[in-house]
Design an enzyme around this catalytic site. Structure first.
Site, PDB file in Angstrom:
ATOM      1  N   THR A 173      47.403  27.892  30.910  1.00 15.69           N
ATOM      2  CA  THR A 173      46.347  27.697  31.915  1.00 15.69           C
ATOM      3  C   THR A 173      45.530  26.458  31.572  1.00 15.69           C
ATOM      4  O   THR A 173      45.340  26.141  30.395  1.00 15.69           O
ATOM      5  CB  THR A 173      45.412  28.912  32.025  1.00 15.69           C
ATOM      6  OG1 THR A 173      44.422  28.632  33.035  1.00 15.69           O
ATOM      7  CG2 THR A 173      44.694  29.244  30.729  1.00 15.69           C
ATOM      8  N   ASN A 219      42.557  26.333  33.203  1.00 14.24           N
ATOM      9  CA  ASN A 219      41.252  26.820  33.669  1.00 14.24           C
ATOM     10  C   ASN A 219      40.480  27.366  32.463  1.00 14.24           C
ATOM     11  O   ASN A 219      40.844  28.399  31.887  1.00 14.24           O
ATOM     12  CB  ASN A 219      41.500  27.902  34.736  1.00 14.24           C
ATOM     13  CG  ASN A 219      40.220  28.479  35.296  1.00 14.24           C
ATOM     14  OD1 ASN A 219      39.244  28.661  34.579  1.00 14.24           O
ATOM     15  ND2 ASN A 219      40.230  28.788  36.583  1.00 14.24           N
ATOM     16  N   GLY A 235      37.530  28.685  32.245  1.00 17.58           N
ATOM     17  CA  GLY A 235      36.872  29.973  32.494  1.00 17.58           C
ATOM     18  C   GLY A 235      37.825  31.124  32.225  1.00 17.58           C
ATOM     19  O   GLY A 235      37.479  32.107  31.553  1.00 17.58           O
ATOM     20  N   ASP A 238      48.301  34.134  37.182  1.00 17.47           N
ATOM     21  CA  ASP A 238      47.997  33.652  38.531  1.00 17.47           C
ATOM     22  C   ASP A 238      47.107  34.695  39.182  1.00 17.47           C
ATOM     23  O   ASP A 238      47.403  35.897  39.147  1.00 17.47           O
ATOM     24  CB  ASP A 238      49.255  33.410  39.369  1.00 17.47           C
ATOM     25  CG  ASP A 238      48.932  32.476  40.524  1.00 17.47           C
ATOM     26  OD1 ASP A 238      48.626  31.300  40.261  1.00 17.47           O
ATOM     27  OD2 ASP A 238      48.936  32.922  41.687  1.00 17.47           O
ATOM     28  N   SER A 239      46.014  34.243  39.732  1.00 22.06           N
ATOM     29  CA  SER A 239      45.009  35.189  40.201  1.00 22.06           C
ATOM     30  C   SER A 239      44.284  34.632  41.409  1.00 22.06           C
ATOM     31  O   SER A 239      44.447  33.453  41.752  1.00 22.06           O
ATOM     32  CB  SER A 239      44.022  35.494  39.070  1.00 22.06           C
ATOM     33  OG  SER A 239      43.601  34.300  38.445  1.00 22.06           O
ATOM     34  N   ASP A 275      33.083  34.566  41.168  1.00 15.95           N
ATOM     35  CA  ASP A 275      32.310  35.678  40.587  1.00 15.95           C
ATOM     36  C   ASP A 275      30.928  35.864  41.231  1.00 15.95           C
ATOM     37  O   ASP A 275      30.506  37.007  41.434  1.00 15.95           O
ATOM     38  CB  ASP A 275      32.159  35.500  39.068  1.00 15.95           C
ATOM     39  CG  ASP A 275      33.414  35.919  38.315  1.00 15.95           C
ATOM     40  OD1 ASP A 275      34.023  36.933  38.704  1.00 15.95           O
ATOM     41  OD2 ASP A 275      33.784  35.237  37.351  1.00 15.95           O
ATOM     42  N   HIS A 326      40.341  42.453  36.965  1.00 19.66           N
ATOM     43  CA  HIS A 326      41.769  42.290  37.266  1.00 19.66           C
ATOM     44  C   HIS A 326      42.501  41.686  36.063  1.00 19.66           C
ATOM     45  O   HIS A 326      43.576  42.122  35.689  1.00 19.66           O
ATOM     46  CB  HIS A 326      41.906  41.399  38.510  1.00 19.66           C
ATOM     47  CG  HIS A 326      41.129  40.106  38.449  1.00 19.66           C
ATOM     48  ND1 HIS A 326      39.838  40.032  37.974  1.00 19.66           N
ATOM     49  CD2 HIS A 326      41.477  38.824  38.746  1.00 19.66           C
ATOM     50  CE1 HIS A 326      39.427  38.772  38.004  1.00 19.66           C
ATOM     51  NE2 HIS A 326      40.403  38.028  38.482  1.00 19.66           N
TER      52      HIS A 326
HETATM   53  P1  ITT Z   1      45.736  27.627  36.097  1.00 19.33           P
HETATM   54  O1  ITT Z   1      46.780  27.618  37.199  1.00 19.33           O
HETATM   55  O2  ITT Z   1      45.790  26.382  35.249  1.00 19.33           O
HETATM   56  O3  ITT Z   1      45.755  28.892  35.295  1.00 19.33           O
HETATM   57  P2  ITT Z   1      43.865  27.838  38.301  1.00 19.33           P
HETATM   58  O4  ITT Z   1      42.384  28.000  38.366  1.00 19.33           O
HETATM   59  O5  ITT Z   1      44.493  26.801  39.206  1.00 19.33           O
HETATM   60  O6  ITT Z   1      44.266  27.567  36.771  1.00 19.33           O
HETATM   61  P3  ITT Z   1      45.129  29.978  39.794  1.00 19.33           P
HETATM   62  O7  ITT Z   1      46.073  29.100  40.547  1.00 19.33           O
HETATM   63  O8  ITT Z   1      45.620  31.293  39.269  1.00 19.33           O
HETATM   64  O9  ITT Z   1      44.549  29.225  38.523  1.00 19.33           O
HETATM   65  O10 ITT Z   1      43.858  30.225  40.709  1.00 19.33           O
HETATM   66  C1  ITT Z   1      42.931  31.175  40.331  1.00 19.33           C
HETATM   67  C2  ITT Z   1      41.667  30.985  41.161  1.00 19.33           C
HETATM   68  O11 ITT Z   1      41.252  32.267  41.656  1.00 19.33           O
HETATM   69  C3  ITT Z   1      40.537  30.492  40.294  1.00 19.33           C
HETATM   70  O12 ITT Z   1      40.526  29.077  40.232  1.00 19.33           O
HETATM   71  C4  ITT Z   1      39.338  31.089  40.996  1.00 19.33           C
HETATM   72  O13 ITT Z   1      39.037  30.349  42.141  1.00 19.33           O
HETATM   73  C5  ITT Z   1      39.879  32.451  41.467  1.00 19.33           C
HETATM   74  N1  ITT Z   1      39.678  33.489  40.450  1.00 19.33           N
HETATM   75  C6  ITT Z   1      40.655  34.116  39.756  1.00 19.33           C
HETATM   76  N2  ITT Z   1      40.129  34.975  38.861  1.00 19.33           N
HETATM   77  C7  ITT Z   1      38.805  34.882  38.998  1.00 19.33           C
HETATM   78  C8  ITT Z   1      37.724  35.504  38.337  1.00 19.33           C
HETATM   79  O14 ITT Z   1      37.901  36.340  37.318  1.00 19.33           O
HETATM   80  N3  ITT Z   1      36.495  35.186  38.728  1.00 19.33           N
HETATM   81  C9  ITT Z   1      36.288  34.309  39.730  1.00 19.33           C
HETATM   82  N4  ITT Z   1      37.239  33.656  40.390  1.00 19.33           N
HETATM   83  C10 ITT Z   1      38.508  33.943  40.030  1.00 19.33           C
END
Ligand code: ITT
Length: 198
Positions: free
Chosen positions: A8, A10, A12, A70-71, A156, A181
């Site tokens: 990842t 990200n 956060g 992926d979330s 969040d 989640h």
């Molecule tokens: P990576 O692919 O590098 O892991 P990303 O942020 O692009 O980073 P995703 O494609 O899985 O990852 O998108 C996840 C998005 O969903 C994330 O950027 C947030 O906007 C939202 N999200 C997921 N989990 C969350 C959480 O626990 N709290 C708040 N927003 C969340």
């Protein structure tokens, strides 16, 4: 100690992942730790497909055990948008203050159960020998009427959890990780990892 890469970018997410997996006897490395910034085309049609795409791509690049997450946020009133497009919604670089206010404004005529929403997470494990294993987690809630809280990241501040009468941005860090989640998916994945690590 077993080395596991978490694919990842990200920060956060990564902070939460480190907390959730802190009791595992593993060396957990992020893409940043490895100085990697791969351009992965997340063109899957589901959280699961995208988690597998990310884990596999980094496993093929490094030859190591790789996890990926992926979330996203599904808002029922918006036909489950932004869903798998949560990061890209309104533009990848758009501040979340704008994305969050946009969703609140879109739901101005929705009340009570019409504001239902959920965070979904699929974690994929890609093994160097080719095995792929996934685990998922969901937390149900509602879109809040206003932005509240400074914890967490992303959506969040607008994700209201009725059991705790606050948003996930208002929950203490460890508390969010216990019920989220991501916490649910990664705790299920821990049981899988136990079978693979020495
Ligand atoms: P990576 O692919 O590098 O892991 P990303 O942020 O692009 O980073 P995703 O494609 O899985 O990852 O998108 C996840 C998005 O969903 C994330 O950027 C947030 O906007 C939202 N999200 C997921 N989990 C969350 C959480 O626990 N709290 C708040 N927003 C969340």
């Amino acid at each position: 100690m077993n080395k596991i890469i978490f694919a990842t970018s990200n920060e956060g997410k990564m902070d939460e992942i480190r907390d959730i997996l802190k009791d595992m006897n593993i060396e957990l490395l992020s893409l940043k730790d490895l100085g990697l910034n791969p351009d992965i085309n997340e063109n899957g049609k589901s959280f699961e497909e995208n988690a597998i795409i990310k884990a596999k791509a980094v496993m093929e690049m490094t030859g190591e055990m790789v996890l990926a997450d992926d979330s996203g946020l599904e808002v029922d009133y918006l036909d489950k948008a932004p869903g798998i497009y949560s990061a890209r919604f309104l533009g990848e670089d758009t501040p979340y203050s704008i994305k969050n206010q946009y969703i609140i404004d879109k739901l101005k005529n929705a009340q009570g159960n019409d504001r239902s929403a959920r965070f979904v997470c699929v974690v994929a494990l890609a093994m160097p020998k080719g095995d792929i294993i996934t685990r998922s987690g969901i937390i149900e809630g509602y879109i809040a009427n206003k932005i509240s809280g400074v914890g967490g990241f992303g959506y969040d501040p607008i994700f209201y959890v009725p059991e705790y009468k606050c948003t996930t941005a208002e929950l203490p860090f460890e508390h969010k990780n216990k019920i989220s989640h991501r916490g649910i998916a990664l705790n299920a994945m821990k049981k899988v990892l136990m079978q693979y690590i020495q």
